[in-house]
Scaffold this motif. Structure first.
Motif, PDB file in Angstrom:
ATOM      1  N   GLU A 110       0.829  -1.205   0.000  1.00  0.00           N
ATOM      2  CA  GLU A 110       0.000   0.000   0.000  1.00  0.00           C
ATOM      3  C   GLU A 110       0.863   1.255   0.000  1.00  0.00           C
ATOM      4  N   CYS A 111       1.971   1.211   0.749  1.00  0.00           N
ATOM      5  CA  CYS A 111       2.877   2.356   0.789  1.00  0.00           C
ATOM      6  C   CYS A 111       3.439   2.648  -0.594  1.00  0.00           C
ATOM      7  N   MET A 112       3.851   1.606  -1.304  1.00  0.00           N
ATOM      8  CA  MET A 112       4.350   1.801  -2.667  1.00  0.00           C
ATOM      9  C   MET A 112       3.269   2.414  -3.554  1.00  0.00           C
ATOM     10  N   ILE A 113       2.071   1.873  -3.454  1.00  0.00           N
ATOM     11  CA  ILE A 113       0.966   2.381  -4.273  1.00  0.00           C
ATOM     12  C   ILE A 113       0.668   3.838  -3.944  1.00  0.00           C
ATOM     13  N   LYS A 114       0.661   4.176  -2.654  1.00  0.00           N
ATOM     14  CA  LYS A 114       0.433   5.568  -2.243  1.00  0.00           C
ATOM     15  C   LYS A 114       1.498   6.488  -2.831  1.00  0.00           C
TER      16      LYS A 114
END
Length: 290
Positions: free
Chosen positions: A170-174
């Motif tokens: 999720e952090c990468m996607i954010k």
């Protein structure tokens, strides 16, 4: 540059019919010195030929990761994964970029549990039930690089480990979602940091993403912490990796003195990382390698 000269990008077109309007747009944006805002150099702006080359490399790189994914299970040694990826990349006319890069001895990186990155494959390293594993692969094809990594959960992992793997993605996607043409590099780190901290995790600061294209590591360095609106101006044609390393414990890391490569969390807490190579377009981003 004279309007009627050949464009700096190497397209063979006249500057006025190629990148003149682009350069005027860059120069029209007022930068804030106190926020570290800078313009990107021409050398990191990719041409359509460059982008096509990176995409072809990414096809091989993604397929190598897919192949490794099919063999991720309890009892497999990480050297086997290394050989699978190496042989596949070479069979497609590619070159494993990690092999012999600054002395790195293998074709891929396999990082388990408290290993943040640059884990060296070995016949002696056997995947065990409950492990979380990052596999990082970079391919060179016709002189162009593509880079990506994925996390894998082996057997029955703990709730803590499963959550870390999910939130790291999720952090990468954010971070990727925060990228916009004519935005700033700091937007990426700010988005990653906010999401990680909201879940009680830390973000590794000693390592980060990078520009990529005809070299493995190009400008800019991509931090995964920071303040929105700071750093380099992001413009169409830039290609970079977003690859936050997220820890359940503190962000401090150290390098194993025995091999000078393997990076561990200093407190030996779990770490997880996902990585995509992305192209900044006129209206957003395009994921090239995943």
């Amino acid at each position: 540059m004279d309007r009627n000269s050949q464009c700096w990008c190497g397209s063979g077109k006249k500057y006025k019919k190629c990148h003149l309007e682009f350069d005027e747009k860059i120069m029209s944006i007022k930068l804030d010195f106190y926020k570290g805002q800078i313009r990107p150099p021409h050398t990191i702006i990719k041409t359509p030929t460059d982008i096509e080359g990176i995409k072809k490399s990414a096809v091989i790189n993604d397929a190598a990761l897919d192949l490794v994914a099919e063999h991720m299970k309890v009892g497999v040694d990480t050297e086997m994964l290394n050989q699978l990826a190496h042989e596949y990349i070479v069979s497609q006319g590619g070159i494993p970029a990690c092999l012999n890069y600054e002395g790195y001895p293998k074709s891929i990186c396999v990082s388990i549990n408290d290993v943040v990155c640059h884990g060296i494959p070995s016949k002696d390293t056997i995947l065990k039930d409950g492990d979380i594993v990052n596999v990082d692969i970079t391919t060179i094809y016709n002189g162009y690089y593509a880079d990506a990594s994925r996390m894998f959960m082996i057997g029955n992992v703990s709730e803590e480990a499963e959550k870390l793997v999910r939130v790291a993605r999720e952090c990468m996607i954010k971070g990727i979602e925060a990228i916009r043409p004519w935005g700033f590099l700091g937007d990426i780190g700010a988005a990653v940091q906010l999401h990680a901290h909201a879940h009680g995790y830390s973000v590794v600061t000693d390592l980060g993403g990078h520009g990529i294209g005809k070299k493995f590591h190009e400008e800019p360095f991509v931090p995964h912490v920071g303040e929105a609106g700071t750093g380099m101006l992001l413009v169409p044609g830039m290609v970079l990796t977003v690859e936050p390393m997220i820890n359940t414990g503190k962000y401090a890391v150290y390098i194993d003195k025995n091999d000078d490569w393997t990076v561990y969390t200093k407190d030996h807490s779990l770490s997880a990382q996902w990585e995509h190579t992305v192209l900044i377009t006129d209206d957003g981003v395009e994921i090239l390698a995943k």
